[in-house]
Write a protein that holds these residues in place. Structure first.
Motif, PDB file in Angstrom:
ATOM      1  N   ILE A  56      -8.008   3.760   9.031  1.00 38.67           N
ATOM      2  CA  ILE A  56      -7.434   2.675   7.896  1.00 38.67           C
ATOM      3  C   ILE A  56      -6.569   1.818   9.654  1.00 38.67           C
ATOM      4  O   ILE A  56      -5.879   2.578  10.039  1.00 38.67           O
ATOM      5  CB  ILE A  56      -6.101   3.006   7.791  1.00 38.67           C
ATOM      6  CG1 ILE A  56      -6.611   3.780   5.457  1.00 38.67           C
ATOM      7  CG2 ILE A  56      -5.671   1.913   6.814  1.00 38.67           C
ATOM      8  CD1 ILE A  56      -5.482   4.577   4.714  1.00 38.67           C
ATOM      9  N   PRO A  57      -7.071   0.935   9.404  1.00 41.67           N
ATOM     10  CA  PRO A  57      -6.857   0.082  10.297  1.00 41.67           C
ATOM     11  C   PRO A  57      -5.276  -0.734  10.775  1.00 41.67           C
ATOM     12  O   PRO A  57      -5.054  -0.722   9.297  1.00 41.67           O
ATOM     13  CB  PRO A  57      -7.763  -1.529  10.642  1.00 41.67           C
ATOM     14  CG  PRO A  57      -7.805  -1.318   9.431  1.00 41.67           C
ATOM     15  CD  PRO A  57      -7.631  -0.260   8.690  1.00 41.67           C
ATOM     16  N   ASN A  58      -4.760  -0.691  11.785  1.00 42.55           N
ATOM     17  CA  ASN A  58      -3.423  -1.144  11.976  1.00 42.55           C
ATOM     18  C   ASN A  58      -3.109  -2.663  12.677  1.00 42.55           C
ATOM     19  O   ASN A  58      -2.047  -2.719  12.902  1.00 42.55           O
ATOM     20  CB  ASN A  58      -1.992  -0.415  12.069  1.00 42.55           C
ATOM     21  CG  ASN A  58      -2.955  -0.260  13.566  1.00 42.55           C
ATOM     22  OD1 ASN A  58      -3.556   0.012  14.168  1.00 42.55           O
ATOM     23  ND2 ASN A  58      -1.856   1.665  14.487  1.00 42.55           N
ATOM     24  N   LYS A  66       0.654   5.060   4.113  1.00 43.36           N
ATOM     25  CA  LYS A  66       1.362   5.038   4.078  1.00 43.36           C
ATOM     26  C   LYS A  66       1.139   4.399   5.683  1.00 43.36           C
ATOM     27  O   LYS A  66       0.604   4.910   6.119  1.00 43.36           O
ATOM     28  CB  LYS A  66       3.129   5.306   4.045  1.00 43.36           C
ATOM     29  CG  LYS A  66       3.119   4.850   2.580  1.00 43.36           C
ATOM     30  CD  LYS A  66       4.672   5.644   2.127  1.00 43.36           C
ATOM     31  CE  LYS A  66       5.032   5.464   1.086  1.00 43.36           C
ATOM     32  NZ  LYS A  66       5.903   5.805   0.500  1.00 43.36           N
ATOM     33  N   GLY A  67       1.529   2.950   5.615  1.00 43.67           N
ATOM     34  CA  GLY A  67       1.149   2.372   7.507  1.00 43.67           C
ATOM     35  C   GLY A  67       1.486   1.171   7.691  1.00 43.67           C
ATOM     36  O   GLY A  67       1.753   0.113   5.823  1.00 43.67           O
ATOM     37  N   SER A  68       1.703   0.678   8.727  1.00 44.85           N
ATOM     38  CA  SER A  68       1.851  -1.038   9.253  1.00 44.85           C
ATOM     39  C   SER A  68       0.091  -2.031   9.060  1.00 44.85           C
ATOM     40  O   SER A  68      -0.552  -1.201  10.104  1.00 44.85           O
ATOM     41  CB  SER A  68       3.049  -0.511  10.195  1.00 44.85           C
ATOM     42  OG  SER A  68       2.386   0.076  11.449  1.00 44.85           O
ATOM     43  N   ILE A  69       0.365  -3.178   9.550  1.00 43.62           N
ATOM     44  CA  ILE A  69      -1.196  -3.948   9.394  1.00 43.62           C
ATOM     45  C   ILE A  69       0.083  -4.719  10.602  1.00 43.62           C
ATOM     46  O   ILE A  69       0.945  -5.286  10.127  1.00 43.62           O
ATOM     47  CB  ILE A  69      -1.364  -4.739   8.798  1.00 43.62           C
ATOM     48  CG1 ILE A  69      -1.393  -3.018   7.757  1.00 43.62           C
ATOM     49  CG2 ILE A  69      -2.087  -5.039   9.140  1.00 43.62           C
ATOM     50  CD1 ILE A  69      -2.639  -3.920   6.305  1.00 43.62           C
ATOM     51  N   THR A  70       0.074  -4.803  11.567  1.00 45.50           N
ATOM     52  CA  THR A  70       0.395  -5.897  13.705  1.00 45.50           C
ATOM     53  C   THR A  70      -1.025  -6.777  13.124  1.00 45.50           C
ATOM     54  O   THR A  70      -1.794  -6.686  13.209  1.00 45.50           O
ATOM     55  CB  THR A  70       0.405  -4.836  14.572  1.00 45.50           C
ATOM     56  OG1 THR A  70       1.845  -4.270  14.120  1.00 45.50           O
ATOM     57  CG2 THR A  70       0.935  -6.550  15.533  1.00 45.50           C
ATOM     58  N   GLN A  95      10.063  -7.532   5.194  1.00 51.02           N
ATOM     59  CA  GLN A  95      11.288  -7.700   4.462  1.00 51.02           C
ATOM     60  C   GLN A  95      11.045  -7.288   2.953  1.00 51.02           C
ATOM     61  O   GLN A  95      12.068  -7.310   2.501  1.00 51.02           O
ATOM     62  CB  GLN A  95      11.310  -9.181   4.235  1.00 51.02           C
ATOM     63  CG  GLN A  95      11.395 -10.175   5.743  1.00 51.02           C
ATOM     64  CD  GLN A  95      12.497 -11.463   5.404  1.00 51.02           C
ATOM     65  OE1 GLN A  95      11.970 -12.477   4.064  1.00 51.02           O
ATOM     66  NE2 GLN A  95      13.144 -12.257   6.260  1.00 51.02           N
ATOM     67  N   GLY A  96      10.225  -6.950   2.676  1.00 49.45           N
ATOM     68  CA  GLY A  96       9.647  -5.985   1.320  1.00 49.45           C
ATOM     69  C   GLY A  96       9.144  -6.963   0.268  1.00 49.45           C
ATOM     70  O   GLY A  96       8.768  -6.569  -1.233  1.00 49.45           O
ATOM     71  N   TYR A 134       3.124  -5.846   8.468  1.00 49.94           N
ATOM     72  CA  TYR A 134       3.016  -6.456   7.676  1.00 49.94           C
ATOM     73  C   TYR A 134       2.967  -4.652   6.998  1.00 49.94           C
ATOM     74  O   TYR A 134       2.549  -4.344   8.365  1.00 49.94           O
ATOM     75  CB  TYR A 134       2.138  -6.892   7.040  1.00 49.94           C
ATOM     76  CG  TYR A 134       2.217  -8.178   6.883  1.00 49.94           C
ATOM     77  CD1 TYR A 134       2.872  -9.374   5.497  1.00 49.94           C
ATOM     78  CD2 TYR A 134       1.914  -9.057   7.794  1.00 49.94           C
ATOM     79  CE1 TYR A 134       2.676 -10.341   5.748  1.00 49.94           C
ATOM     80  CE2 TYR A 134       1.752  -9.949   8.106  1.00 49.94           C
ATOM     81  CZ  TYR A 134       2.458 -10.716   6.818  1.00 49.94           C
ATOM     82  OH  TYR A 134       2.699 -12.227   6.490  1.00 49.94           O
ATOM     83  N   TYR A 135       3.722  -3.949   6.202  1.00 58.88           N
ATOM     84  CA  TYR A 135       3.290  -3.124   4.952  1.00 58.88           C
ATOM     85  C   TYR A 135       2.616  -2.352   4.173  1.00 58.88           C
ATOM     86  O   TYR A 135       2.382  -2.985   3.602  1.00 58.88           O
ATOM     87  CB  TYR A 135       4.740  -2.227   5.263  1.00 58.88           C
ATOM     88  CG  TYR A 135       5.841  -1.706   6.573  1.00 58.88           C
ATOM     89  CD1 TYR A 135       5.547  -1.022   7.202  1.00 58.88           C
ATOM     90  CD2 TYR A 135       6.749  -3.206   6.484  1.00 58.88           C
ATOM     91  CE1 TYR A 135       6.531  -1.632   8.866  1.00 58.88           C
ATOM     92  CE2 TYR A 135       7.339  -3.369   7.930  1.00 58.88           C
ATOM     93  CZ  TYR A 135       7.405  -2.229   8.791  1.00 58.88           C
ATOM     94  OH  TYR A 135       8.184  -2.430  10.259  1.00 58.88           O
TER      95      TYR A 135
END
Length: 467
Positions: free
Chosen positions: A384-386, A460-464, A419-420, A447-448
Motif C-alpha cells: 500500500i503506497p504512502n 491503517k496508515g498515512s498518505i502524503t 483533521q479527521g 491523509y490517513y
C-alpha cells in the motif's frame, strides 16, 4: 551606273487569295500575289513590303504587315504571306505593295473585310439569368458580365472590341437593336449580344435573356446557380444570381438571411433559396430548390479511443458516395495497404481516413480519430503506497493499492484528512482517489486511511500528497 540609279520599276496591284480575312489565334496566314517589271532593275538590297490601310481604306496611318528579306524576291509574279494585327476590325481594308530599291508603290487592292477574332467563345450577360423584368413605364439594363472567369471569357477584357445587340423576331430570326456593351430595354422580348466581327462568322455571342413588363403584382425573378443545380461542392461555393433591380433580400427555407441584400448570394449549402427584388414601382420574387451532390458518410468509432497493446480496433466507414476511394493515414503517413471501407487498427497514434467520390461530382470527406494505450486501473502492486503526486503527468497520480483491496473484494476503504474529516468511504474502490482537485499548496498534505477486508482484517496508515 547612272542608268542603274535612275531605273524604275512598276508594281501591279496585289491580287488577294481570299474574299475576307477572319483571323484568330489558331489561324492567321493569308497570301497575296503581285507582278512587277522589269526584274532586272531590282537592287540586291531590295525588300518588298505589304502595307495595310485602316478600316476605311485610307493609307494615311497605314501599317506594314510584312517585309521580305533583302534580295529574297527577284522574279515576277511573286506571292507573299502575311498576318493580320490583333486590332484589325473593319469591312473596307486594302493592301498595297512597296519596294525599297528602287522605291516604288503599287496601286491599292480591292477592298476586303478583315477581323482578328481575339475573343471567339460564348460569354454571359445578366449573370446568366435568363429573364428580367421592368415596371410599367420603366426599363431594364442588360450588360455584358465582367470580369470573366474560367466559365466566362468576357469580351470586355479586350478593349478593342465592339458589340451589337439583337432582338429575336422568330425562332431563327432577329433584328439589330443597338451598339455598345450595355442595352437599356423598354419593350418586351428576347435579347442577346454579339461581338462585332462584321461579316465574319464567330462563336463570340451571349446567352438569351427574355425581358417582360410587370404591369401589376409581382414579376418572376429567376435564380441561377453558377455551378448548376444539383451542384458539386467540391468546386467551391456556388453563386446564386437573380434579375437586376434596385434592392434585394435573400431567404433560405423561408427564413431571412441577414445581410444577404445583393443581386448575388454565395452558398455551399442545400435548401430552398428565394429572393425578393425591388424593381421600383413593382417587385419580383423567385426561388430555387438548390441541391448539393455532397455524399453522406459516417464512422463507427468516436474521436478518442483507448485499447491495450494486445487488442485492435476495427474501424468501418459507411457512405453513399459513388465509387468511393478510401485513403487511411497514421500520424499523417499513408497506409498503402489500407484501401477499403474498413481498417483494423493495431497501433497507437493519430488516424485519418479520407473518402473521395470518384464518379460525377468529385469531392472528399475526412474523419480524424486517435487511439491511445488504455490505462490499467488495477495493476498488481505489492504494498500500500504512502505517497502520491496528482500533478497530471499520469505517473503516481492516484492512490493505487493491491488488488486484494479493490473493487469486487467487498473491502471498505476510508480516507480521512489530518483533521479527521472523511473524504472517501467506499466498498468498491476503483484506484481513482483523488478524483477532484485537492487545492494543494507548497506544503505537502497528509491523509490517513483505514482498509477493512470482508473478514475484518484492518490496515491503517498515512498518505502524503505532494504537489
Amino acid at each position: 551606273m547612272s542608268q542603274r540609279a535612275n531605273a524604275q520599276i512598276v508594281i501591279g496591284a496585289p491580287n488577294l487569295g481570299f474574299s475576307q480575312a477572319c483571323a484568330s489565334a489558331s489561324f492567321n496566314t493569308y497570301n497575296t500575289t503581285f507582278v512587277f517589271s522589269p526584274e532586272s532593275v531590282l537592287n540586291a538590297s531590295n525588300q518588298f513590303s505589304i502595307e495595310m490601310s485602316d478600316a476605311d481604306g485610307d493609307f494615311s496611318n497605314s501599317t506594314i504587315i510584312h517585309t521580305t528579306a533583302a534580295g529574297s524576291v527577284t522574279t515576277s509574279p511573286a506571292t507573299l504571306s502575311f498576318s493580320l494585327p490583333e486590332t484589325t476590325a473593319g469591312e473596307n481594308y486594302r493592301i498595297r505593295i512597296k519596294s525599297s530599291a528602287p522605291v516604288a508603290t503599287s496601286s491599292r487592292s480591292v477592298p476586303f473585310a478583315a477581323y482578328f477574332k481575339i475573343q471567339d467563345s460564348p460569354f454571359t450577360i445578366n449573370n446568366l439569368v435568363s429573364t428580367g423584368a421592368y415596371c410599367a413605364g420603366g426599363s431594364y439594363l442588360l450588360s455584358i458580365d465582367n470580369p470573366g472567369n474560367e466559365n466566362n471569357d468576357s469580351p470586355l477584357l479586350y478593349p478593342s472590341l465592339t458589340f451589337k445587340w439583337y432582338k429575336e423576331t422568330g425562332p431563327t430570326t432577329f433584328v439589330f437593336v443597338a451598339d455598345g456593351p450595355t442595352l437599356t430595354v423598354d419593350s418586351e422580348g428576347t435579347y442577346f449580344v454579339r461581338t462585332n466581327y462584321g461579316s465574319c462568322t464567330s462563336d463570340s455571342f451571349s446567352n438569351r435573356v427574355t425581358i417582360s413588363e410587370a404591369i401589376s403584382g409581382e414579376a418572376n425573378a429567376t435564380i441561377v446557380s453558377s455551378l448548376g443545380n444539383p451542384y458539386c461542392p467540391g468546386e467551391g461555393f456556388t453563386n446564386l444570381s437573380t434579375i437586376s433591380g434596385i434592392s434585394y433580400q435573400w431567404y433560405k427555407n423561408g427564413n431571412i438571411i441577414a445581410d444577404a441584400t445583393s443581386q448575388m448570394y454565395q452558398t455551399n449549402e442545400s435548401g430552398t433559396f428565394s429572393v425578393q427584388v425591388n424593381l421600383g414601382d413593382c417587385s419580383a420574387s423567385g426561388s430555387i430548390d438548390l441541391i448539393s451532390e455532397l455524399f453522406d458518410s459516417s464512422i463507427n468509432v468516436p474521436e478518442f479511443n483507448e485499447m491495450s497493446s494486445e487488442d485492435s480496433l476495427m474501424v468501418t466507414i459507411t457512405t453513399t458516395a459513388v465509387n468511393p476511394d478510401f485513403a487511411w493515414y497514421l500520424n499523417d503517413s499513408l497506409i498503402p495497404s489500407a484501401t477499403g471501407a474498413s481498417f483494423e487498427a493495431t497501433n497507437f497514434g493519430d488516424y485519418k481516413v479520407v473518402i473521395t467520390q470518384s464518379t460525377g461530382c468529385t469531392t472528399s470527406i475526412a474523419y480524424l480519430f486517435s487511439i491511445e494505450e488504455a490505462l490499467d486501473l488495477f495493476p498488481e502492486v505489492e504494498n500500500i503506497p504512502n505517497l502520491i503526486s496528482p500533478n497530471g503527468d499520469s505517473i503516481n497520480d492516484t492512490w493505487i493499492i493491491p488488488t486484494i483491496y479493490v473493487s469486487g473484494t467487498d473491502t471498505e476503504v476510508i480516507i480521512m484528512s489530518n483533521q479527521g474529516k472523511v473524504v472517501l468511504r467506499t466498498n468498491d474502490y476503483q484506484n481513482n482517489w483523488p478524483e477532484n482537485d485537492l487545492k494543494l499548496t507548497s506544503i505537502n498534505q497528509v491523509y490517513y486511511y483505514i482498509i477493512t477486508t470482508s473478514d475484518n482484517e484492518t490496515k491503517k496508515g498515512s498518505i502524503t500528497v505532494v504537489k
